[in-house]
Design a protein around this motif. Sequence first.
Motif, PDB file in Angstrom:
ATOM      1  N   LYS A   1      -1.864  13.571 -10.253  1.00  0.00           N
ATOM      2  CA  LYS A   1      -1.075  12.380 -10.538  1.00  0.00           C
ATOM      3  C   LYS A   1      -0.541  11.744  -9.259  1.00  0.00           C
ATOM      4  CE  LYS A   1       3.078  15.181 -11.345  1.00  0.00           C
ATOM      5  NZ  LYS A   1       4.122  15.547 -12.328  1.00  0.00           N
ATOM      6  N   VAL A   2      -0.456  10.401  -9.269  1.00  0.00           N
ATOM      7  CA  VAL A   2       0.057   9.647  -8.132  1.00  0.00           C
ATOM      8  C   VAL A   2       1.568   9.534  -8.282  1.00  0.00           C
ATOM      9  CG1 VAL A   2      -0.038   7.463  -6.884  1.00  0.00           C
ATOM     10  CG2 VAL A   2      -2.109   8.379  -7.946  1.00  0.00           C
ATOM     11  N   THR A   3       2.313  10.042  -7.303  1.00  0.00           N
ATOM     12  CA  THR A   3       3.773  10.113  -7.406  1.00  0.00           C
ATOM     13  C   THR A   3       4.495   9.005  -6.651  1.00  0.00           C
ATOM     14  OG1 THR A   3       3.752  11.660  -5.548  1.00  0.00           O
ATOM     15  CG2 THR A   3       3.747  12.605  -7.771  1.00  0.00           C
ATOM     16  N   CYS A   4       3.846   8.370  -5.669  1.00  0.00           N
ATOM     17  CA  CYS A   4       4.492   7.301  -4.898  1.00  0.00           C
ATOM     18  C   CYS A   4       3.434   6.364  -4.337  1.00  0.00           C
ATOM     19  CB  CYS A   4       5.365   7.878  -3.772  1.00  0.00           C
ATOM     20  SG  CYS A   4       4.532   9.138  -2.771  1.00  0.00           S
ATOM     21  N   CYS A   5       3.795   5.106  -4.179  1.00  0.00           N
ATOM     22  CA  CYS A   5       2.860   4.116  -3.646  1.00  0.00           C
ATOM     23  C   CYS A   5       3.648   3.016  -2.951  1.00  0.00           C
ATOM     24  CB  CYS A   5       1.966   3.545  -4.748  1.00  0.00           C
ATOM     25  SG  CYS A   5       2.862   2.685  -6.063  1.00  0.00           S
ATOM     26  N   GLU A   6       3.002   2.358  -1.976  1.00  0.00           N
ATOM     27  CA  GLU A   6       3.629   1.283  -1.223  1.00  0.00           C
ATOM     28  C   GLU A   6       2.604   0.214  -0.897  1.00  0.00           C
ATOM     29  OE1 GLU A   6       6.696   0.653  -0.365  1.00  0.00           O
ATOM     30  OE2 GLU A   6       7.648   2.513  -1.022  1.00  0.00           O
ATOM     31  N   LEU A   7       3.034  -1.057  -1.002  1.00  0.00           N
ATOM     32  CA  LEU A   7       2.271  -2.184  -0.485  1.00  0.00           C
ATOM     33  C   LEU A   7       2.794  -2.495   0.918  1.00  0.00           C
ATOM     34  CD1 LEU A   7       1.971  -4.604  -3.538  1.00  0.00           C
ATOM     35  CD2 LEU A   7       0.070  -3.741  -2.173  1.00  0.00           C
ATOM     36  N   HIS A   8       1.920  -2.455   1.910  1.00  0.00           N
ATOM     37  CA  HIS A   8       2.368  -2.695   3.275  1.00  0.00           C
ATOM     38  C   HIS A   8       2.869  -4.133   3.404  1.00  0.00           C
ATOM     39  CE1 HIS A   8       2.403  -2.876   7.655  1.00  0.00           C
ATOM     40  NE2 HIS A   8       2.300  -1.549   7.657  1.00  0.00           N
ATOM     41  N   PRO A   9       4.034  -4.355   4.042  1.00  0.00           N
ATOM     42  CA  PRO A   9       4.616  -5.697   4.072  1.00  0.00           C
ATOM     43  C   PRO A   9       3.860  -6.694   4.928  1.00  0.00           C
ATOM     44  CG  PRO A   9       5.923  -4.168   5.387  1.00  0.00           C
ATOM     45  CD  PRO A   9       4.905  -3.356   4.666  1.00  0.00           C
ATOM     46  N   SER A  10       3.109  -6.238   5.945  1.00  0.00           N
ATOM     47  CA  SER A  10       2.458  -7.182   6.845  1.00  0.00           C
ATOM     48  C   SER A  10       0.957  -6.968   6.992  1.00  0.00           C
ATOM     49  CB  SER A  10       3.107  -7.097   8.240  1.00  0.00           C
ATOM     50  OG  SER A  10       2.957  -5.788   8.784  1.00  0.00           O
ATOM     51  N   GLN A  11       0.453  -5.834   6.567  1.00  0.00           N
ATOM     52  CA  GLN A  11      -0.979  -5.554   6.686  1.00  0.00           C
ATOM     53  C   GLN A  11      -1.593  -5.428   5.299  1.00  0.00           C
ATOM     54  OE1 GLN A  11      -1.843  -2.277   9.366  1.00  0.00           O
ATOM     55  NE2 GLN A  11       0.057  -2.613  10.516  1.00  0.00           N
ATOM     56  N   ASP A  12      -2.900  -5.624   5.242  1.00  0.00           N
ATOM     57  CA  ASP A  12      -3.621  -5.531   3.971  1.00  0.00           C
ATOM     58  C   ASP A  12      -3.890  -4.060   3.653  1.00  0.00           C
ATOM     59  OD1 ASP A  12      -3.628  -8.268   3.776  1.00  0.00           O
ATOM     60  OD2 ASP A  12      -5.598  -8.503   4.719  1.00  0.00           O
ATOM     61  N   LEU A  13      -2.816  -3.325   3.380  1.00  0.00           N
ATOM     62  CA  LEU A  13      -2.933  -1.889   3.149  1.00  0.00           C
ATOM     63  C   LEU A  13      -2.220  -1.498   1.864  1.00  0.00           C
ATOM     64  CD1 LEU A  13      -2.258  -0.437   6.722  1.00  0.00           C
ATOM     65  CD2 LEU A  13      -4.467  -0.893   5.651  1.00  0.00           C
ATOM     66  N   VAL A  14      -2.805  -0.562   1.170  1.00  0.00           N
ATOM     67  CA  VAL A  14      -2.195   0.104   0.023  1.00  0.00           C
ATOM     68  C   VAL A  14      -2.062   1.580   0.375  1.00  0.00           C
ATOM     69  CG1 VAL A  14      -2.564   0.869  -2.341  1.00  0.00           C
ATOM     70  CG2 VAL A  14      -2.986  -1.503  -1.738  1.00  0.00           C
ATOM     71  N   ILE A  15      -0.841   2.111   0.274  1.00  0.00           N
ATOM     72  CA  ILE A  15      -0.567   3.497   0.640  1.00  0.00           C
ATOM     73  C   ILE A  15      -0.136   4.245  -0.614  1.00  0.00           C
ATOM     74  CG2 ILE A  15       0.708   5.017   2.191  1.00  0.00           C
ATOM     75  CD1 ILE A  15       1.304   2.517   3.887  1.00  0.00           C
ATOM     76  N   SER A  16      -0.717   5.403  -0.839  1.00  0.00           N
ATOM     77  CA  SER A  16      -0.399   6.177  -2.042  1.00  0.00           C
ATOM     78  C   SER A  16      -0.257   7.649  -1.699  1.00  0.00           C
ATOM     79  CB  SER A  16      -1.484   5.994  -3.112  1.00  0.00           C
ATOM     80  OG  SER A  16      -2.726   6.493  -2.647  1.00  0.00           O
ATOM     81  N   GLY A  17       0.692   8.313  -2.371  1.00  0.00           N
ATOM     82  CA  GLY A  17       0.886   9.749  -2.236  1.00  0.00           C
ATOM     83  C   GLY A  17       0.739  10.416  -3.594  1.00  0.00           C
ATOM     84  N   SER A  18       0.188  11.612  -3.598  1.00  0.00           N
ATOM     85  CA  SER A  18      -0.130  12.266  -4.866  1.00  0.00           C
ATOM     86  C   SER A  18       0.303  13.722  -4.852  1.00  0.00           C
ATOM     87  CB  SER A  18      -1.636  12.173  -5.130  1.00  0.00           C
ATOM     88  OG  SER A  18      -2.032  12.996  -6.202  1.00  0.00           O
ATOM     89  N   ALA A  19       0.319  14.302  -6.052  1.00  0.00           N
ATOM     90  CA  ALA A  19       0.614  15.728  -6.183  1.00  0.00           C
ATOM     91  C   ALA A  19      -0.487  16.597  -5.607  1.00  0.00           C
ATOM     92  CB  ALA A  19       0.844  16.080  -7.656  1.00  0.00           C
ATOM     93  N   ASP A  20      -1.620  16.001  -5.211  1.00  0.00           N
ATOM     94  CA  ASP A  20      -2.691  16.759  -4.574  1.00  0.00           C
ATOM     95  C   ASP A  20      -2.465  16.936  -3.077  1.00  0.00           C
ATOM     96  OD1 ASP A  20      -3.149  14.254  -3.605  1.00  0.00           O
ATOM     97  OD2 ASP A  20      -5.127  14.002  -4.498  1.00  0.00           O
ATOM     98  N   ALA A  21      -1.249  16.580  -2.593  1.00  0.00           N
ATOM     99  CA  ALA A  21      -0.827  16.761  -1.193  1.00  0.00           C
ATOM    100  C   ALA A  21      -1.548  15.828  -0.229  1.00  0.00           C
ATOM    101  CB  ALA A  21      -1.022  18.216  -0.750  1.00  0.00           C
ATOM    102  N   GLN A  22      -2.060  14.717  -0.718  1.00  0.00           N
ATOM    103  CA  GLN A  22      -2.756  13.766   0.137  1.00  0.00           C
ATOM    104  C   GLN A  22      -2.028  12.428   0.158  1.00  0.00           C
ATOM    105  OE1 GLN A  22      -6.834  13.327  -1.073  1.00  0.00           O
ATOM    106  NE2 GLN A  22      -7.424  15.369  -0.386  1.00  0.00           N
ATOM    107  N   VAL A  23      -2.078  11.770   1.325  1.00  0.00           N
ATOM    108  CA  VAL A  23      -1.617  10.391   1.472  1.00  0.00           C
ATOM    109  C   VAL A  23      -2.845   9.563   1.815  1.00  0.00           C
ATOM    110  CG1 VAL A  23      -0.164   8.801   2.765  1.00  0.00           C
ATOM    111  CG2 VAL A  23       0.688  11.086   2.218  1.00  0.00           C
ATOM    112  N   ARG A  24      -3.182   8.624   0.946  1.00  0.00           N
ATOM    113  CA  ARG A  24      -4.400   7.835   1.118  1.00  0.00           C
ATOM    114  C   ARG A  24      -4.052   6.394   1.478  1.00  0.00           C
ATOM    115  NH1 ARG A  24      -9.453   9.506  -1.160  1.00  0.00           N
ATOM    116  NH2 ARG A  24      -9.403  11.753  -1.562  1.00  0.00           N
ATOM    117  N   ILE A  25      -4.870   5.820   2.359  1.00  0.00           N
ATOM    118  CA  ILE A  25      -4.714   4.437   2.798  1.00  0.00           C
ATOM    119  C   ILE A  25      -5.920   3.647   2.296  1.00  0.00           C
ATOM    120  CG2 ILE A  25      -4.231   2.915   4.734  1.00  0.00           C
ATOM    121  CD1 ILE A  25      -2.171   5.108   4.389  1.00  0.00           C
ATOM    122  N   PHE A  26      -5.656   2.589   1.512  1.00  0.00           N
ATOM    123  CA  PHE A  26      -6.706   1.725   0.991  1.00  0.00           C
ATOM    124  C   PHE A  26      -6.519   0.306   1.533  1.00  0.00           C
ATOM    125  CE2 PHE A  26      -5.961   5.014  -2.188  1.00  0.00           C
ATOM    126  CZ  PHE A  26      -7.247   5.475  -2.452  1.00  0.00           C
TER     127      PHE A  26
END
Length: 403
Positions: free
Chosen positions: A255-280
């Motif tokens: 499950k995805v527990t936290c996410c952020e839209l970057h304020p100035s860059q075209d980035l999507v940041i997500s953190g999950s219970a799988d211990a990974q932080v992914r950048i899209f």
Amino acid sequence: MSLTCAISGKPPQIPVINRVSGLIYEKSLIVKYLKELHKDPVTGQETTEEDLIQLNTNSFVRPRVSAAASLPSLIKMLQDEYDAVALETYTLRKQLETCRQELSHSLYQHDAACRVIARLTKERDEARNALANLAAGSEKNKTSTEIENKSNNSEHVNMPQDVIEKINSTSEVLQAERKEKKKPADLTTKDKIAYFKEKNNFYSIHSASSAGILCLSLHDQHPNWILTGGVDKKVVLYDIFADSVVHTYQGHTKKVTCCELHPSQDLVISGSADAQVRIFSTSADKLLHVFTSHFSGVTSLSIHPTNDLMASSDSAGSWSFHDLSRQSTYQTSVDPNKSCINCGSIHPDGILYGSGLADSMVRIWDIRTASPVVAFEGHKAIIIVIIIITVYNLVILLSYYTI
């Protein structure tokens, strides 16, 4: 001399003689017997229908049996028939009782076997649970040791000097700007907020089979965007004006527990219970990088005011500081109490990091040295931590907690 069938003991209608055994039979009886067993019923010798020879006899009217000619004889016959029926009934009842006892014994054995199977299944499940707990405890200790080793190693690996200078310069600029800021004239009052109403609902953003949205993020430059993360392991970028999904980002295994839209860059940041932080990428459904510095579920994300740095925390009591532009992790620090970090946030000036712990404590860290500065106690359970600064440069912690 009258002929008698060797099977029925009565005079045969169509007498035949078996040339193998020399015995006389009623034709219909011996033919039916030979079709089934192919043997003589008395001697047991191999016999076929070709071995039967039909006898020619004069037809005569059979006299009535003398035993049934008188009333006493009839009564005697009825008595014999009754005795035979009584004996047969007794035999059947005895066999029924024997069958009942055998059935009862079989049912008892089946019940005993089921009880043994249930006991063995329970013991097997208990053994499996004990083994799983042992493995989980070993993995937890291993994870804790790895995090602690990583934290100890980070003390000897300093943050690049250019990054520290960037953090300091950004902090100085933000502090100077904050002193000059005044309350906006068009600031919404609490009276207007009291009249806020629900405007719209958006359904079918995430999977209905794994229902639940765990995090949400908005974008200042794109007010029509909503970024959500859910139990279905997906991150969804939704356009509320078009009422449609812009992109669906997949790759997390839990499950995805936290996410952020970057304020100035075209980035999507997500953190999950799988211990990974992914950048899209927000422009396409594309994975840019994966941070794997955590060893347990990620609980919070916070973007630094420089917009090139980011902090993330996990449930094992550690937090990491990442560089988005260089796609690297500078440090991973562990809370002294090793308590789960439920939430974390970077100070608006970018020098301090606040973490809300499961042990009801708020701890402040210096990002540049990854060392704890001060801790605050008194809450029941920390859920959200927000760090702000007043015009007198006093640090204030606002925390929402459950009682």
